[in-house]
Design a protein around this motif. Sequence first.
Motif, PDB file in Angstrom:
ATOM      1  N   VAL A 107     -13.434  -9.495  51.612  1.00 40.45           N
ATOM      2  CA  VAL A 107     -12.575  -9.659  52.781  1.00 40.45           C
ATOM      3  C   VAL A 107     -13.476  -9.647  54.014  1.00 40.45           C
ATOM      4  N   LEU A 108     -13.468 -10.759  54.738  1.00 36.70           N
ATOM      5  CA  LEU A 108     -14.315 -10.893  55.930  1.00 36.70           C
ATOM      6  C   LEU A 108     -13.533 -10.576  57.192  1.00 36.70           C
ATOM      7  N   THR A 109     -14.205  -9.922  58.129  1.00 32.72           N
ATOM      8  CA  THR A 109     -13.634  -9.798  59.462  1.00 32.72           C
ATOM      9  C   THR A 109     -13.669 -11.182  60.098  1.00 32.72           C
ATOM     10  N   GLN A 110     -12.899 -11.376  61.131  1.00 31.27           N
ATOM     11  CA  GLN A 110     -12.910 -12.670  61.822  1.00 31.27           C
ATOM     12  C   GLN A 110     -14.280 -12.951  62.429  1.00 31.27           C
ATOM     13  N   GLU A 111     -14.935 -11.917  62.935  1.00 36.19           N
ATOM     14  CA  GLU A 111     -16.268 -12.094  63.517  1.00 36.19           C
ATOM     15  C   GLU A 111     -17.277 -12.537  62.449  1.00 36.19           C
ATOM     16  N   ASP A 112     -17.250 -11.892  61.284  1.00 36.78           N
ATOM     17  CA  ASP A 112     -18.171 -12.263  60.206  1.00 36.78           C
ATOM     18  C   ASP A 112     -17.856 -13.653  59.666  1.00 36.78           C
ATOM     19  N   PRO A 120     -12.209 -18.864  62.301  1.00 39.65           N
ATOM     20  CA  PRO A 120     -11.013 -18.088  61.964  1.00 39.65           C
ATOM     21  C   PRO A 120      -9.751 -18.579  62.667  1.00 39.65           C
ATOM     22  N   ARG A 121      -9.893 -19.288  63.782  1.00 44.45           N
ATOM     23  CA  ARG A 121      -8.716 -19.802  64.498  1.00 44.45           C
ATOM     24  C   ARG A 121      -8.087 -20.988  63.788  1.00 44.45           C
ATOM     25  N   SER A 122      -8.866 -21.677  62.939  1.00 49.00           N
ATOM     26  CA  SER A 122      -8.323 -22.849  62.255  1.00 49.00           C
ATOM     27  C   SER A 122      -7.712 -22.502  60.897  1.00 49.00           C
ATOM     28  N   LEU A 123      -7.783 -21.240  60.496  1.00 52.99           N
ATOM     29  CA  LEU A 123      -7.269 -20.836  59.186  1.00 52.99           C
ATOM     30  C   LEU A 123      -5.767 -20.575  59.235  1.00 52.99           C
ATOM     31  N   ASN A 133      -4.015   0.020  57.323  1.00 56.52           N
ATOM     32  CA  ASN A 133      -3.242  -0.069  58.568  1.00 56.52           C
ATOM     33  C   ASN A 133      -1.910  -0.772  58.379  1.00 56.52           C
ATOM     34  N   GLY A 134      -1.505  -1.007  57.141  1.00 58.66           N
ATOM     35  CA  GLY A 134      -0.246  -1.692  56.877  1.00 58.66           C
ATOM     36  C   GLY A 134      -0.488  -3.123  56.424  1.00 58.66           C
ATOM     37  N   GLU A 135       0.557  -3.916  56.453  1.00 58.84           N
ATOM     38  CA  GLU A 135       0.480  -5.297  55.970  1.00 58.84           C
ATOM     39  C   GLU A 135      -0.209  -6.201  56.999  1.00 58.84           C
ATOM     40  N   VAL A 136      -1.107  -7.067  56.502  1.00 58.19           N
ATOM     41  CA  VAL A 136      -1.816  -8.006  57.366  1.00 58.19           C
ATOM     42  C   VAL A 136      -1.809  -9.389  56.730  1.00 58.19           C
ATOM     43  N   GLY A 137      -1.953 -10.394  57.567  1.00 60.27           N
ATOM     44  CA  GLY A 137      -2.095 -11.755  57.076  1.00 60.27           C
ATOM     45  C   GLY A 137      -3.539 -12.016  56.693  1.00 60.27           C
ATOM     46  N   ILE A 138      -3.732 -12.739  55.591  1.00 62.18           N
ATOM     47  CA  ILE A 138      -5.078 -13.097  55.156  1.00 62.18           C
ATOM     48  C   ILE A 138      -5.109 -14.584  54.836  1.00 62.18           C
ATOM     49  N   ALA A 139      -6.279 -15.178  54.997  1.00 64.41           N
ATOM     50  CA  ALA A 139      -6.470 -16.608  54.722  1.00 64.41           C
ATOM     51  C   ALA A 139      -7.519 -16.750  53.627  1.00 64.41           C
ATOM     52  N   PRO A 140      -7.179 -17.447  52.546  1.00 67.75           N
ATOM     53  CA  PRO A 140      -8.162 -17.651  51.483  1.00 67.75           C
ATOM     54  C   PRO A 140      -9.216 -18.675  51.914  1.00 67.75           C
ATOM     55  N   VAL A 141     -10.474 -18.402  51.546  1.00 65.64           N
ATOM     56  CA  VAL A 141     -11.588 -19.309  51.812  1.00 65.64           C
ATOM     57  C   VAL A 141     -12.521 -19.284  50.604  1.00 65.64           C
ATOM     58  N   VAL A 142     -13.445 -20.225  50.556  1.00 67.99           N
ATOM     59  CA  VAL A 142     -14.477 -20.239  49.535  1.00 67.99           C
ATOM     60  C   VAL A 142     -15.824 -20.218  50.243  1.00 67.99           C
ATOM     61  N   VAL A 151     -29.513 -11.543  43.029  1.00 68.82           N
ATOM     62  CA  VAL A 151     -28.287 -12.112  42.456  1.00 68.82           C
ATOM     63  C   VAL A 151     -27.657 -13.071  43.452  1.00 68.82           C
ATOM     64  N   GLU A 152     -27.567 -14.349  43.075  1.00 70.35           N
ATOM     65  CA  GLU A 152     -26.936 -15.356  43.925  1.00 70.35           C
ATOM     66  C   GLU A 152     -25.758 -15.966  43.194  1.00 70.35           C
ATOM     67  N   THR A 153     -24.655 -16.154  43.912  1.00 67.78           N
ATOM     68  CA  THR A 153     -23.451 -16.733  43.342  1.00 67.78           C
ATOM     69  C   THR A 153     -22.960 -17.828  44.275  1.00 67.78           C
ATOM     70  N   GLU A 154     -22.545 -18.941  43.705  1.00 67.23           N
ATOM     71  CA  GLU A 154     -22.024 -20.056  44.507  1.00 67.23           C
ATOM     72  C   GLU A 154     -20.524 -20.165  44.315  1.00 67.23           C
ATOM     73  N   GLY A 155     -19.851 -20.707  45.335  1.00 70.52           N
ATOM     74  CA  GLY A 155     -18.410 -20.921  45.263  1.00 70.52           C
ATOM     75  C   GLY A 155     -17.631 -19.629  45.099  1.00 70.52           C
ATOM     76  N   VAL A 156     -17.857 -18.669  45.975  1.00 72.35           N
ATOM     77  CA  VAL A 156     -17.236 -17.354  45.851  1.00 72.35           C
ATOM     78  C   VAL A 156     -15.926 -17.315  46.630  1.00 72.35           C
ATOM     79  N   ARG A 157     -14.870 -16.901  45.943  1.00 78.72           N
ATOM     80  CA  ARG A 157     -13.557 -16.752  46.572  1.00 78.72           C
ATOM     81  C   ARG A 157     -13.584 -15.542  47.503  1.00 78.72           C
ATOM     82  N   ALA A 158     -13.005 -15.690  48.681  1.00 76.42           N
ATOM     83  CA  ALA A 158     -12.954 -14.601  49.660  1.00 76.42           C
ATOM     84  C   ALA A 158     -11.700 -14.750  50.503  1.00 76.42           C
ATOM     85  N   MET A 159     -11.455 -13.768  51.336  1.00 80.94           N
ATOM     86  CA  MET A 159     -10.325 -13.771  52.257  1.00 80.94           C
ATOM     87  C   MET A 159     -10.835 -13.443  53.654  1.00 80.94           C
ATOM     88  N   VAL A 160     -10.171 -13.998  54.639  1.00 79.90           N
ATOM     89  CA  VAL A 160     -10.450 -13.636  56.028  1.00 79.90           C
ATOM     90  C   VAL A 160      -9.240 -12.869  56.525  1.00 79.90           C
TER      91      VAL A 160
END
Length: 192
Positions: A107-112, A120-123, A133-142, A151-160
């Motif tokens: 899970v990435l911060t908007q800054e990261d 992050p504004r286009s997600l 802190n309760g329920e938040v909206g998240i945006a899936p990204v790769v 250890v290197e991994t490509e195409g990693v699923r993440a959330m913003v």
Amino acid sequence: MDTDSTMNLLYLVLLLAAVGGWIFTSGRRQLGKLAQQMAAWALIFVGVIAAIGLWDDIRGTVMPSQAVLQGGEISVPRAPDGHYYLDAVVNGTPLRFMVDTGATDIVLTQEDAGAVGIDPRSLVYSARAMSANGEVGIAPVVLDRVAIGPVETEGVRAMVNGGDMRQSLLGMRYLQQFSKIEIGDGALILTP
């Protein structure tokens, strides 16, 4: 020794002689006290020089850092707050993550997210997640590439994270690629 080094040394010797001469002449009536003060300052000077020379060893003891051990194991020391913070390179950008076994994904911060090339504004923050802190909206990204030590991994699923978050999180889905995860002696050990 080249000319510049010789001139610098000569300048320092002259400066030391001038300061020493002034101290000696101003304190000649109290030579015992002057000798004590000079000895104290000499010991302080030697102590500072020793601390500078040993700074890498001192820093490694006081603030241990992430290290790659023999066999490719990654050792992450426990921080003073009790958490484990892991340094990774995401899309070529170094980021610091808090290891969170309660999180599923990265899970990435908007800054990261912005730092690794995601606007992050286009997600679309269409998914929902429960946070401390309760329920938040998240945006899936790769993420194109995530590297931790060797250890290197490509195409990693993440959330913003669409809300306020102080630190990006490294969740269990990413950690499951390691064959073994151990916590002991104040360190988290990840075995590839």
